[in-house]
Motif scaffolding. Structure first.
Motif, PDB file in Angstrom:
ATOM      1  N   GLU A 250      -0.843  11.131  51.611  1.00  0.00           N
ATOM      2  CA  GLU A 250      -0.490  12.582  52.334  1.00  0.00           C
ATOM      3  C   GLU A 250       0.330  11.614  53.783  1.00  0.00           C
ATOM      4  O   GLU A 250       1.466  12.249  54.514  1.00  0.00           O
ATOM      5  N   ALA A 251       0.117  10.486  53.958  1.00  0.00           N
ATOM      6  CA  ALA A 251      -0.028   9.772  54.944  1.00  0.00           C
ATOM      7  C   ALA A 251       1.709   9.347  54.406  1.00  0.00           C
ATOM      8  O   ALA A 251       2.474   9.658  55.585  1.00  0.00           O
ATOM      9  N   ALA A 252       1.611   8.375  53.419  1.00  0.00           N
ATOM     10  CA  ALA A 252       3.048   7.700  52.895  1.00  0.00           C
ATOM     11  C   ALA A 252       4.206   9.425  53.169  1.00  0.00           C
ATOM     12  O   ALA A 252       5.725   8.780  53.105  1.00  0.00           O
ATOM     13  N   ALA A 253       3.480  10.768  52.360  1.00  0.00           N
ATOM     14  CA  ALA A 253       4.459  11.592  52.170  1.00  0.00           C
ATOM     15  C   ALA A 253       4.667  12.328  53.300  1.00  0.00           C
ATOM     16  O   ALA A 253       5.922  12.939  53.804  1.00  0.00           O
ATOM     17  N   ALA A 254       3.983  12.256  54.889  1.00  0.00           N
ATOM     18  CA  ALA A 254       4.586  12.863  55.968  1.00  0.00           C
ATOM     19  C   ALA A 254       5.307  12.062  56.346  1.00  0.00           C
ATOM     20  O   ALA A 254       6.248  12.364  57.286  1.00  0.00           O
ATOM     21  N   HIS A 255       4.816  10.278  55.817  1.00  0.00           N
ATOM     22  CA  HIS A 255       5.980   9.652  56.867  1.00  0.00           C
ATOM     23  C   HIS A 255       7.527  10.092  56.468  1.00  0.00           C
ATOM     24  O   HIS A 255       8.367   9.823  56.675  1.00  0.00           O
ATOM     25  N   ALA A 256       7.653  10.128  55.196  1.00  0.00           N
ATOM     26  CA  ALA A 256       8.761  10.175  54.464  1.00  0.00           C
ATOM     27  C   ALA A 256       9.397  11.451  54.933  1.00  0.00           C
ATOM     28  O   ALA A 256      10.947  11.248  55.200  1.00  0.00           O
ATOM     29  N   ALA A 257       8.781  12.516  55.080  1.00  0.00           N
ATOM     30  CA  ALA A 257       9.421  13.890  55.945  1.00  0.00           C
ATOM     31  C   ALA A 257       9.657  13.657  57.489  1.00  0.00           C
ATOM     32  O   ALA A 257      11.039  13.838  57.209  1.00  0.00           O
ATOM     33  N   LYS A 258       8.907  12.533  57.826  1.00  0.00           N
ATOM     34  CA  LYS A 258       9.386  12.462  59.189  1.00  0.00           C
ATOM     35  C   LYS A 258      10.742  11.415  59.170  1.00  0.00           C
ATOM     36  O   LYS A 258      11.504  12.083  60.047  1.00  0.00           O
ATOM     37  N   HIS A 259      10.820  10.882  58.384  1.00  0.00           N
ATOM     38  CA  HIS A 259      11.987   9.792  58.308  1.00  0.00           C
ATOM     39  C   HIS A 259      12.737  10.987  57.784  1.00  0.00           C
ATOM     40  O   HIS A 259      14.012  10.598  58.173  1.00  0.00           O
TER      41      HIS A 259
END
Ligand code: BYC
Length: 326
Positions: free
Chosen positions: A303-312
């Motif tokens: 979840e954290a990696a997906a949220a980071h990728a979405a922000k990026h």
């Protein structure tokens, strides 16, 4: 066919057949028969799952390795297996498989992994014997896969095989050390050899006359040799190594056949193989439960990696950044 005309199904099939016949590689964007794609996804996914589940039997010894040297070697080895699993999941993705879906199939028991990882590792000698037998069997099986007809699978195998060779030597070196130790250590090695020999022969799959996928997979050059041929190669390679090590392989029928120029050996218990494949081996439930728990415990990382990728992505594809700043 004119340049603008799309090739018909027959022409595509013909091109595919010619690629296989010429020993050229099929690549992800090439047309391929649906059966070829499905067979590859099945085999590559099972192979990836085997690497990932295969971390458990040896991983159990990381905290109990007898020295810092053995601990760091084992740590690196188990980490290599994780890497193999990841290359293989990536290769399956090039065929349109979804990694989450493959994991889901593994942890719900809908996809297989190698039978060998359903046996326990009660002593540290098991670590050595897994390196020697299991990685040795993996080399016999996977070196020919470096010439498999599907490009991404074949290329992944090159590095995997280099690492498996290193692992095999690591296991053998560990056993050589134990064999030059105490009487108790030698007995521990022999006991591990007795327990792992037959399951290692079963890794190669059912006998040729009972291997439903072999004929098709060999015609497509996904598999290059039959299960029995690879099993025989493994026996021929391993017997002299056992003699050098000073252990006895637990097969009274094992003997050199002058005429064939190969070893004769007994028949593995294929009923046991079928039982283990169908989920009823000594450690099947434990292995899958552990993998499922690790997957659930890791949900926050995904979840954290997906949220980071979405922000990026939003930062780089959102409204003009000079406008946003104004
Ligand atoms: N265990 O028609 P067949 C490693 C299944 S990990 C479980 O002969 P095929 C390592 C087979 O899948 C290395 N299942 O099949 C990691 C099929 O089922 P489905 C793992 C088995 O595919 C950590 C059915 O039985 N290696 O090296 O033509 C530490 C009928 O069999 C087994 C690979 O995955 C088995 N032993 O041939 C250390 C290599 N055997 O799917 C080391 C790549 C058979 O039809 N795979 N089955 O329901 C292959 O080469 C082939 O898939 C096999 C089987 C030779 C295994």
């Amino acid at each position: 066919m004119t340049e603008t005309e799309a090739p018909g199904a027959d022409a595509l099939q013909e091109y595919f057949d010619a690629t296989i016949a010429r020993d050229q590689r099929v690549e992800p964007r090439d047309w391929m028969p649906e059966g070829y794609r499905k067979t590859l996804i099945r085999q590559i996914a099972q192979h990836a799952h085997s690497e990932i589940i295969g971390m458990q039997p040896e991983g159990d010894w990381i905290t109990r390795a007898p020295s810092l040297r053995r601990k760091s070697i084992l740590f690196a080895k188990v980490q290599d297996e994780a890497g193999h699993g990841l290359y293989l999941y990536s290769a399956a993705e090039t065929l349109g498989a979804d990694r989450d879906d493959l994991t889901e199939r593994l942890i719900t028991g809908r996809q297989k992994y190698s039978s060998i990882f359903n046996y326990p590792t009660p002593t540290f000698a098991d670590v050595g014997v897994i390196g020697w037998f299991v990685d040795g069997a993996a080399i016999c099986n996977q070196v020919p896969l470096c010439r498999s007809s599907y490009g991404p699978y074949a290329r992944a195998m090159v590095r995997v095989c280099k690492e498996e060779s290193f692992h095999q030597r690591q296991g053998y070196e560990l056993l050589m050390t134990m064999m030059s130790g105490t009487e108790g250590q030698r007995a521990m090695v022999q006991d591990a050899v007795d327990r792992w020999w037959w399951p290692s022969l079963m890794m190669f799959g059912p006998p040729d006359d009972n291997s439903p996928n072999s004929e098709r997979s060999m015609a497509w050059k996904i598999k290059r040799h039959s299960n029995d041929e690879l099993r025989q190669r493994f026996v021929d390679m391993t017997v002299p190594q056992a003699e050098h090590l000073g252990v006895t392989l637990p097969d009274p029928e094992l003997r050199w056949n002058e005429e064939r120029g190969r070893y004769d050996f007994g028949t593995p218990d294929y009923a046991e193989l079928m039982r283990v494949i169908s989920g009823d081996g000594p450690c099947n439930a434990e292995r899958v439960t552990r993998r499922r728990t690790a997957h659930e415990d890791g949900a926050w990382v995904r979840e954290a990696a997906a949220a980071h990728a979405a922000k990026h992505t939003a930062r780089h594809t959102g409204p003009d950044r000079t406008e946003a700043a104004a």
